[in-house]
Design a protein around this motif. Structure first.
Motif, PDB file in Angstrom:
ATOM      1  N   ILE A 223       0.856  -1.190   0.000  1.00 25.49           N
ATOM      2  CA  ILE A 223       0.000   0.000   0.000  1.00 25.49           C
ATOM      3  C   ILE A 223       0.886   1.231   0.000  1.00 25.49           C
ATOM      4  N   ASP A 224       0.632   2.167  -0.922  1.00 20.49           N
ATOM      5  CA  ASP A 224       1.394   3.419  -0.896  1.00 20.49           C
ATOM      6  C   ASP A 224       0.506   4.646  -0.714  1.00 20.49           C
ATOM      7  N   LYS A 225      -0.811   4.475  -0.895  1.00 23.12           N
ATOM      8  CA  LYS A 225      -1.756   5.567  -0.639  1.00 23.12           C
ATOM      9  C   LYS A 225      -3.010   5.011   0.014  1.00 23.12           C
ATOM     10  N   VAL A 226      -3.588   5.818   0.879  1.00 23.33           N
ATOM     11  CA  VAL A 226      -4.833   5.449   1.548  1.00 23.33           C
ATOM     12  C   VAL A 226      -5.832   6.586   1.364  1.00 23.33           C
ATOM     13  N   THR A 227      -7.061   6.229   1.016  1.00 19.47           N
ATOM     14  CA  THR A 227      -8.129   7.224   0.927  1.00 19.47           C
ATOM     15  C   THR A 227      -8.977   7.144   2.187  1.00 19.47           C
ATOM     16  N   ILE A 228      -9.185   8.295   2.817  1.00 20.16           N
ATOM     17  CA  ILE A 228     -10.064   8.338   3.983  1.00 20.16           C
ATOM     18  C   ILE A 228     -11.247   9.259   3.682  1.00 20.16           C
ATOM     19  N   ARG A 229     -12.391   8.954   4.312  1.00 17.64           N
ATOM     20  CA  ARG A 229     -13.615   9.734   4.062  1.00 17.64           C
ATOM     21  C   ARG A 229     -14.172  10.276   5.368  1.00 17.64           C
ATOM     22  N   HIS A 230     -14.525  11.588   5.333  1.00 14.61           N
ATOM     23  CA  HIS A 230     -15.172  12.206   6.488  1.00 14.61           C
ATOM     24  C   HIS A 230     -16.591  11.661   6.586  1.00 14.61           C
ATOM     25  N   LEU A 231     -16.958  11.133   7.741  1.00 11.37           N
ATOM     26  CA  LEU A 231     -18.225  10.416   7.885  1.00 11.37           C
ATOM     27  C   LEU A 231     -19.438  11.331   7.943  1.00 11.37           C
ATOM     28  N   GLU A 232     -19.235  12.620   8.052  1.00  7.81           N
ATOM     29  CA  GLU A 232     -20.368  13.547   8.074  1.00  7.81           C
ATOM     30  C   GLU A 232     -20.490  14.343   6.778  1.00  7.81           C
ATOM     31  N   THR A 233     -19.360  14.725   6.204  1.00  8.82           N
ATOM     32  CA  THR A 233     -19.395  15.559   4.994  1.00  8.82           C
ATOM     33  C   THR A 233     -19.113  14.777   3.718  1.00  8.82           C
ATOM     34  N   ASP A 234     -18.654  13.542   3.838  1.00  2.81           N
ATOM     35  CA  ASP A 234     -18.239  12.702   2.707  1.00  2.81           C
ATOM     36  C   ASP A 234     -17.005  13.233   1.982  1.00  2.81           C
ATOM     37  N   GLU A 235     -16.369  14.242   2.550  1.00  4.89           N
ATOM     38  CA  GLU A 235     -15.128  14.745   1.964  1.00  4.89           C
ATOM     39  C   GLU A 235     -14.053  13.662   2.056  1.00  4.89           C
ATOM     40  N   THR A 236     -13.263  13.502   0.990  1.00  2.00           N
ATOM     41  CA  THR A 236     -12.210  12.487   0.976  1.00  2.00           C
ATOM     42  C   THR A 236     -10.834  13.128   0.963  1.00  2.00           C
ATOM     43  N   GLU A 237      -9.869  12.370   1.401  1.00  2.00           N
ATOM     44  CA  GLU A 237      -8.485  12.836   1.460  1.00  2.00           C
ATOM     45  C   GLU A 237      -7.561  11.658   1.181  1.00  2.00           C
ATOM     46  N   GLN A 238      -6.511  11.890   0.436  1.00  4.23           N
ATOM     47  CA  GLN A 238      -5.523  10.852   0.161  1.00  4.23           C
ATOM     48  C   GLN A 238      -4.272  11.085   0.997  1.00  4.23           C
ATOM     49  N   ILE A 239      -3.745  10.011   1.542  1.00  4.28           N
ATOM     50  CA  ILE A 239      -2.570  10.103   2.399  1.00  4.28           C
ATOM     51  C   ILE A 239      -1.511   9.115   1.905  1.00  4.28           C
ATOM     52  N   ASP A 240      -0.298   9.591   1.706  1.00  2.00           N
ATOM     53  CA  ASP A 240       0.812   8.715   1.339  1.00  2.00           C
ATOM     54  C   ASP A 240       1.269   7.949   2.577  1.00  2.00           C
ATOM     55  N   VAL A 241       1.442   6.639   2.426  1.00  2.76           N
ATOM     56  CA  VAL A 241       1.835   5.819   3.566  1.00  2.76           C
ATOM     57  C   VAL A 241       2.914   4.813   3.176  1.00  2.76           C
ATOM     58  N   ASP A 242       3.684   4.432   4.181  1.00  3.12           N
ATOM     59  CA  ASP A 242       4.596   3.297   4.046  1.00  3.12           C
ATOM     60  C   ASP A 242       4.030   2.061   4.731  1.00  3.12           C
ATOM     61  N   ALA A 243       3.150   2.287   5.716  1.00  2.55           N
ATOM     62  CA  ALA A 243       2.553   1.178   6.459  1.00  2.55           C
ATOM     63  C   ALA A 243       1.229   1.626   7.043  1.00  2.55           C
ATOM     64  N   ILE A 244       0.308   0.674   7.170  1.00 10.37           N
ATOM     65  CA  ILE A 244      -0.975   0.955   7.818  1.00 10.37           C
ATOM     66  C   ILE A 244      -1.199  -0.087   8.915  1.00 10.37           C
ATOM     67  N   ILE A 245      -1.604   0.399  10.078  1.00  5.70           N
ATOM     68  CA  ILE A 245      -1.896  -0.465  11.217  1.00  5.70           C
ATOM     69  C   ILE A 245      -3.375  -0.334  11.540  1.00  5.70           C
ATOM     70  N   VAL A 246      -4.070  -1.457  11.602  1.00  4.36           N
ATOM     71  CA  VAL A 246      -5.513  -1.463  11.843  1.00  4.36           C
ATOM     72  C   VAL A 246      -5.804  -2.020  13.235  1.00  4.36           C
ATOM     73  N   ASN A 247      -6.539  -1.249  14.024  1.00  4.25           N
ATOM     74  CA  ASN A 247      -6.990  -1.694  15.337  1.00  4.25           C
ATOM     75  C   ASN A 247      -8.474  -1.390  15.464  1.00  4.25           C
ATOM     76  N   HIS A 248      -9.290  -2.275  14.927  1.00  2.00           N
ATOM     77  CA  HIS A 248     -10.743  -2.099  14.938  1.00  2.00           C
ATOM     78  C   HIS A 248     -11.401  -2.986  15.985  1.00  2.00           C
ATOM     79  N   GLY A 249     -10.657  -3.328  16.982  1.00  2.00           N
ATOM     80  CA  GLY A 249     -11.218  -4.120  18.061  1.00  2.00           C
ATOM     81  C   GLY A 249     -10.996  -5.607  17.862  1.00  2.00           C
ATOM     82  N   LEU A 250     -11.535  -6.357  18.785  1.00  2.00           N
ATOM     83  CA  LEU A 250     -11.343  -7.801  18.810  1.00  2.00           C
ATOM     84  C   LEU A 250     -12.678  -8.517  18.819  1.00  2.00           C
ATOM     85  N   LYS A 251     -12.727  -9.651  18.168  1.00  2.00           N
ATOM     86  CA  LYS A 251     -13.900 -10.507  18.213  1.00  2.00           C
ATOM     87  C   LYS A 251     -13.577 -11.690  19.113  1.00  2.00           C
TER      88      LYS A 251
END
Length: 348
Positions: A223-251
């Protein structure tokens, strides 16, 4: 029973801090002990963050979690309990004499007088990033846990999540990464207040309320770019990344234990002040146990474990002492002290 099984005084299910300390303390009570852990390693939830610094265990200086795990494993083995790893318990068979047969997913059976449930949050599985094709990057630069900090040195890191682990990782990585961006669906973070404040006062870039919606790769491998979206305005933004860490909780998966008839909700079993469940001879300790004065700290898990073991001992022998003698006066440590070169005053 139709088969030759060895009878144990207490069987502890779960190898986190509560389970390991229960294995140690039951040795102090001279109980024949078995510890069963579903994973191949002891440590429980602590295995998720081996490089986090642990500050809040009484009398223990700040140390990496992996070191605390190693010390707890060593302590748990003090009185040579039987330890079974990679064994998920699913079934419970009450016997006419008041003992229990525990049935593992493998089909193996374990016979015990009492049981201590130190299940933590169950068999934990990371909630995955729900973006099509995300799994292809798990072998390169999409991470669901942080085992080591050094690989992120000098990197542009994006963390998706807002719980304790996400906040802790941000605070650690901001010291060595080129940049840290934290993306969270809500404006309020779920981590401890002091740690959240520290993160917000650091150089970490905070994006709320945003969610990761797209992963982009120029080489189809990382992954070299990530798109994120504002949950109220739907505005999007692109971010250059070298790594992404996901912590969305545990099942959590409690295997078949939820079918035993325990008084419990989604995450916890309800217990008495003596850590007794509603089933005779079955007790609980650590995060799995719920009661009014609960303290959800590792230090609290140790206290739970001792109370549960004492209750198990009294269930077997109602006239036994209510607790073990402290280690400085406990005869169980006499020979062990000699092995350490400590001379008992009574031996002088």
């Amino acid at each position: 029973m139709g088969e030759q099984l060895e009878l144990f005084d207490v069987t502890i299910i779960g190898g986190g801090p509560a389970g390991m300390y229960a294995a140690f303390y039951s040795g102090m009570r001279d109980m024949k002990t078995k510890l069963i852990e579903a994973k191949e390693d002891l440590g429980g939830r602590m295995l998720i963050y081996p490089e986090k610094m642990i500050w809040d265990v009484g009398g223990v200086p700040p140390q990496l979690c992996e070191k605390l795990i190693a010390n707890l494993v060593q302590q748990a083995k003090t009185f040579d309990p039987t330890i079974v790893l990679g064994e998920a318990i699913i079934g419970l068979e009450p016997q006419e004499d008041g003992t229990y047969i525990l049935v593992a997913k493998s089909g193996r059976r374990h016979w015990t007088r009492t049981i201590i449930l130190a299940l933590g949050r169950g068999i934990l599985k990371m909630a995955k990033l729900e973006i099509e094709g995300a799994e292809r990057y798990e072998v390169t630069n999409l991470h669901y846990t942080v085992q080591e900090l050094e690989p992120f040195r000098g990197k542009h890191v994006l963390i998706s999540g807002g719980g304790d682990s996400a906040v802790d990782w941000a605070n650690e990585l901001v010291q060595i990464a080129a940049s840290v961006t934290v993306v969270h669906r809500r404006d309020v973070f779920g981590g401890h207040e002091r740690n959240v404040k520290r993160m917000k006062e650091s150089s970490a870039i905070i994006r709320t309320p945003y969610a990761v919606t797209q992963l982009q790769s120029s080489d189809k491998e990382t992954i070299d770019k990530v798109t994120i979206r504002h949950l109220e305005t739907d505005e999007t933004e692109q971010i250059d990344v070298d790594a992404i860490i996901v912590n969305h909780g545990l099942k959590a998966d409690f295997t078949g234990i939820k079918e035993w008839g325990l008084d419990m909700d989604e995450w916890n079993v309800f217990v008495s002040p003596r850590l007794a469940t509603n089933l005779p001879g079955i007790f609980a300790a650590g995060d799995f146990a719920s009661f009014d004065s609960k303290i959800t700290l590792i230090a609290g898990a140790f206290t739970d474990a001792a109370v549960a073991v004492n209750s198990a001992k009294l269930h077997i022998d109602p006239v036994a002492d209510r607790m073990a003698y402290v280690s400085s006066h406990n005869q169980r440590f006499k020979e062990k002290n000699k092995a350490l070169g400590v001379i008992d005053e009574d031996d002088e």
